[in-house]
Design a protein around this motif. Structure first.
Motif, PDB file in Angstrom:
ATOM      1  N   THR A 182      15.278  10.020 -25.007  1.00  0.00           N
ATOM      2  CA  THR A 182      14.439  11.218 -24.979  1.00  0.00           C
ATOM      3  C   THR A 182      12.986  10.828 -24.762  1.00  0.00           C
ATOM      4  O   THR A 182      12.596   9.680 -24.994  1.00  0.00           O
ATOM      5  N   PHE A 183      12.189  11.783 -24.351  1.00  0.00           N
ATOM      6  CA  PHE A 183      10.760  11.537 -24.144  1.00  0.00           C
ATOM      7  C   PHE A 183      10.069  11.274 -25.477  1.00  0.00           C
ATOM      8  O   PHE A 183       9.143  10.464 -25.555  1.00  0.00           O
ATOM      9  N   GLU A 184      10.515  11.954 -26.504  1.00  0.00           N
ATOM     10  CA  GLU A 184       9.820  11.862 -27.790  1.00  0.00           C
ATOM     11  C   GLU A 184       9.953  10.471 -28.418  1.00  0.00           C
ATOM     12  O   GLU A 184       9.051  10.026 -29.124  1.00  0.00           O
ATOM     13  N   GLY A 185      11.076   9.794 -28.170  1.00  0.00           N
ATOM     14  CA  GLY A 185      11.278   8.467 -28.773  1.00  0.00           C
ATOM     15  C   GLY A 185      10.182   7.488 -28.419  1.00  0.00           C
ATOM     16  O   GLY A 185       9.409   7.057 -29.281  1.00  0.00           O
ATOM     17  N   PRO A 186      10.043   7.131 -27.147  1.00  0.00           N
ATOM     18  CA  PRO A 186       8.995   6.172 -26.779  1.00  0.00           C
ATOM     19  C   PRO A 186       7.591   6.722 -26.937  1.00  0.00           C
ATOM     20  O   PRO A 186       6.638   5.969 -27.121  1.00  0.00           O
TER      21      PRO A 186
END
Lengths: 72, 134
Positions: free
Chosen positions: B88-92
């Protein structure tokens, strides 16, 4: 096979990283992004792939291996 | 790009270079958040940066196709909506490092793919002797 770097190589890396760390963001953008024509890859202005697998397959089927886009 | 509120991260070698990795590359790899609103903002920002996009090309970006390659602007740009190993975008994004220099602030993450990671593990001189910079 992974070769262990020599002490001289380690020192060279350290110097490279230290020099890069001293550069400003603008300098990094100015000097690190270079343009060299890549056959086939640069011959279309736009490409879109539904999946990464499709993109990788396209690279392998269309680009010369020396460009470095083939899977290892 | 900043004025349009686009949510994106620099990834791959271009991200590493912005963080200070001593190497060169031929294009920038952006990981944009995949949503219609972000896609529209991205298209607007790219248009202002003088990328020439047709309606069909804009639609592909707004739809968030996994990989979009742009060679129709002031620099080569790859939009990677589904980078390897990143769910997901939020992870990194939580691990991204904002980099400020002059009037520029960018966010970059060290989330490399396995193949990029292997490439980056080689010494700079060896990399430059091998395959062309990517």
């Amino acid at each position: 096979m992974i070769r262990k770097p020599t002490e001289g190589e380690r020192q060279e890396w350290r110097r490279d990283f230290e020099a890069a760390a001293r550069r400003t963001l603008e300098q990094r953008m100015k000097y690190a992004f270079i343009k060299t024509y890549k056959p086939i890859m640069d011959d279309a202005k736009f490409r879109a792939f539904d999946t990464m697998e499709e993109y990788r397959r396209w690279c392998e089927e269309n680009l010369p291996r020396w460009l470095g886009y083939h899977r290892v | 790009v900043f004025e349009y509120g686009v949510r994106y991260l620099f990834i791959g070698k271009s991200g590493a270079i912005l963080l200070g990795f001593p190497d060169t590359t031929q294009d920038a790899d952006l990981f944009p958040a995949k949503s219609e609103a972000n896609g529209k903002a991205l298209v607007a920002a790219l248009s202002e940066l003088k990328f020439e996009l047709t309606d069909a090309e804009s639609a592909a970006i707004i739809r968030g196709k996994d990989f979009v390659q742009l060679r129709n602007g002031p620099f080569d740009l790859d939009l990677v909506f589904a980078p390897d190993g990143i769910e997901t975008f939020e992870g990194p994004k939580g691990k991204a490092a904002p980099i400020t220099g002059g009037t520029i602030t960018v966010s970059s993450t060290a989330g490399f793919s396995a193949s990029q990671g292997r490439s980056l593990m080689r010494p700079p001189r060896e990399r430059s002797r091998g395959s062309p910079a990517r």
